[in-house]
Write an enzyme that holds these catalytic residues in place. Structure first.
Site, mmCIF file in Angstrom:
data_model
loop_
_atom_site.group_PDB
_atom_site.id
_atom_site.type_symbol
_atom_site.label_atom_id
_atom_site.label_comp_id
_atom_site.label_asym_id
_atom_site.label_seq_id
_atom_site.Cartn_x
_atom_site.Cartn_y
_atom_site.Cartn_z
ATOM 1 N N HIS A 13 0.368 -22.660 -25.167
ATOM 2 C CA HIS A 13 -0.264 -21.357 -24.961
ATOM 3 C C HIS A 13 0.607 -20.456 -24.086
ATOM 4 C CE1 HIS A 13 -3.833 -18.716 -24.274
ATOM 5 N NE2 HIS A 13 -3.226 -18.507 -23.122
ATOM 6 N N GLU A 26 2.821 -17.210 -25.370
ATOM 7 C CA GLU A 26 2.465 -15.909 -24.820
ATOM 8 C C GLU A 26 3.694 -15.181 -24.264
ATOM 9 O OE1 GLU A 26 -0.447 -14.433 -25.082
ATOM 10 O OE2 GLU A 26 0.432 -12.690 -24.067
ATOM 11 N N LYS A 45 6.015 -14.041 -27.128
ATOM 12 C CA LYS A 45 5.489 -12.855 -27.819
ATOM 13 C C LYS A 45 5.839 -11.592 -27.054
ATOM 14 C CE LYS A 45 1.131 -13.465 -28.195
ATOM 15 N NZ LYS A 45 -0.310 -13.375 -28.447
ATOM 16 N N ASN A 46 5.694 -11.650 -25.732
ATOM 17 C CA ASN A 46 6.017 -10.478 -24.920
ATOM 18 C C ASN A 46 7.492 -10.126 -25.008
ATOM 19 O OD1 ASN A 46 3.716 -9.342 -23.103
ATOM 20 N ND2 ASN A 46 3.356 -11.533 -23.249
HETATM 21 C C1 W6P Z 1 8.979 -7.436 -21.198
HETATM 22 C C2 W6P Z 1 7.604 -7.415 -20.604
HETATM 23 C C3 W6P Z 1 7.325 -8.874 -20.499
HETATM 24 C C4 W6P Z 1 6.206 -9.542 -20.033
HETATM 25 C C5 W6P Z 1 6.201 -10.925 -20.055
HETATM 26 C C6 W6P Z 1 7.273 -11.637 -20.538
HETATM 27 C C7 W6P Z 1 8.398 -10.975 -21.014
HETATM 28 C C8 W6P Z 1 8.410 -9.591 -20.992
HETATM 29 N N1 W6P Z 1 9.398 -8.715 -21.400
HETATM 30 O O1 W6P Z 1 9.654 -6.451 -21.451
#
Ligand code: W6P
Length: 416
Positions: free
Chosen positions: A283, A287, A290-291
């Site tokens: 998970h 997550e 994906k970001n």
């Molecule tokens: C981004 C914003 C973010 C949040 C969490 C993990 C990776 C990333 N990259 O630009």
């Protein structure tokens, strides 16, 4: 009325944390005694934890506590509390006593609640337990289970599974409640307080669901090698990361209509195995990926396919921690934007749908589901003594550090 008196009473008792290691020790060699003792523990611990939640929901400032969805959630907690305290308490019947005597005679007593000990590697003896025929346990041992115990255990497991199912929609319903609050708020509870409340609330939810899920899995199986309930004693990070990479890239391709999502290069020194809950790990990594994928695709645009800078996933293995670093070149976030990433107030997909004036470029919609992903992932990490941190270089990219505690004897954080 009367129920609320009982809830107040139970809420006076402290919650009792269980570490990952304790859960493994306890469930390693399940016998009737295991299930009995676990039922006994859960029968008092779950109502205590639920009562704390009801009390806290009840004591929220009216501006938040009066929102219909929050009341709905509170009622679920109260109902589950009631169901659990109305269950007959586990009692030692003469048959159960006999079964304990057998177990004591035939095997060493179950290691329990003993943190900091190595997990006993001794093979189960098996032959000591007559076959019951239809039910296999972990470590492939047949277990004698006299009918009264079986039926008690069975109804108990069903009751707590029912509670777990009832609470499935809690996260979405709370999110709805926060939306209602945002639309109604006049005297505002400051966001930091809402934030702390929700962190506590969701952390507690993770713990309750872990306890129920663990008991249910120990009882029902499937029984796999190296698994104790939902805990895998030899969780292979590389395998899980690979899986999460494939899934996140697939979702990304689907969402943006790409043939090839940005590549994810993994750097992992050999096979790292440790004790963890694979579903939690999956998970969190999913997550984060994906970001990162979203940041990269949105920075370079959909026509940059095959030229996206790859995302790096580095796994490091220390004495105390296993750390997964995920680095993207998605342009990063302004430093002032980092705290916002961890908030529940502004991150839901619903928030954006319900509020057309919401600035989409300021906060990007998640690729799937809704945007509690990061704060909840951090709670999952903290739940077993880890943490999740973001370091961003605005104009370049973001590094996410997922720390996982290898010692696995940190207690559940029950108050944050
Ligand atoms: C981004 C914003 C973010 C949040 C969490 C993990 C990776 C990333 N990259 O630009």
């Amino acid at each position: 009325p009367q129920l609320y008196e009982k809830i107040k009473h139970f809420a006076k008792f402290p919650q009792t944390g269980v570490s990952l290691r304790q859960m493994v020790m306890f469930g390693q060699k399940p016998s009737p005694a295991t299930f009995f003792k676990a039922s006994q523990f859960l029968h008092e611990e779950l109502p205590i934890r639920l009562a704390h939640r009801v009390k806290e929901l009840d004591e929220l400032p009216r501006s938040l506590g009066d929102m219909p969805s929050i009341i709905k959630v509170k009622n679920w907690y109260a109902q589950s509390f009631q169901e659990l305290i109305e269950l007959p308490p586990p009692e030692i019947t003469s048959e159960l006593k006999a079964s304990f005597r057998d177990a004591a005679k035939n095997s060493q007593s179950l290691p329990q609640s003993t943190p900091n000990l190595a997990i006993p590697q001794s093979k189960p003896t098996g032959k000591y337990y007559p076959t019951i025929g239809h039910r296999y346990y972990n470590n492939f041992e047949n277990i004698k289970c006299t009918p009264p115990i079986l039926s008690y255990t069975d109804s108990f497991v069903k009751a707590i599974e029912n509670v777990k199912r009832r609470h499935d929609p809690v996260v979405t319903t709370m999110a709805q409640g926060i939306m209602e609050y945002k639309q109604h708020r006049k005297t505002s509870m400051i966001d930091a307080d809402v934030q702390q409340f929700l962190d506590r609330f969701y952390m507690s939810r993770i713990g309750i669901r872990m306890l129920i899920g663990q008991h249910s899995a120990l009882y029902r199986g499937p029984f796999m090698r190296n698994y104790v309930g939902v805990i895998c004693t030899r969780t292979n990070i590389k395998d899980i990361a690979q899986d999460a990479i494939a899934n996140a890239r697939f979702i990304c391709e689907d969402h943006y209509g790409l043939f090839r999502a940005p590549e994810v290069k993994m750097f992992c020194p050999g096979d790292i195995e440790f004790m963890y809950v694979p579903s939690h790990l999956n998970h969190m990594v999913f997550e984060l990926l994906k970001n990162s994928l979203r940041a990269v695709v949105e920075r370079f645009g959909p026509d940059y396919e095959d030229e996206y800078p790859p995302i790096k996933l580095v796994i490091a293995h220390g004495k105390e921690d296993i750390t997964i670093k995920i680095s993207d070149e998605g342009g990063g976030l302004p430093r002032s934007g980092i705290p916002v990433v961890w908030t529940y107030m502004y991150t839901t997909a619903q928030a954006q749908e319900l509020e057309p004036e919401f600035n989409k470029s300021e906060f990007k919609a998640p690729m799937a589901g809704f945007g509690y992903g990061l704060p909840i992932s951090r709670l999952y990490a903290r739940y077993f003594g880890g943490d999740l941190k973001l370091i961003s270089m605005e104009g370049y990219g973001t590094d996410a550090y997922l720390h996982l505690n290898r010692l696995s004897n940190s207690d559940e954080p029950l108050i944050m």
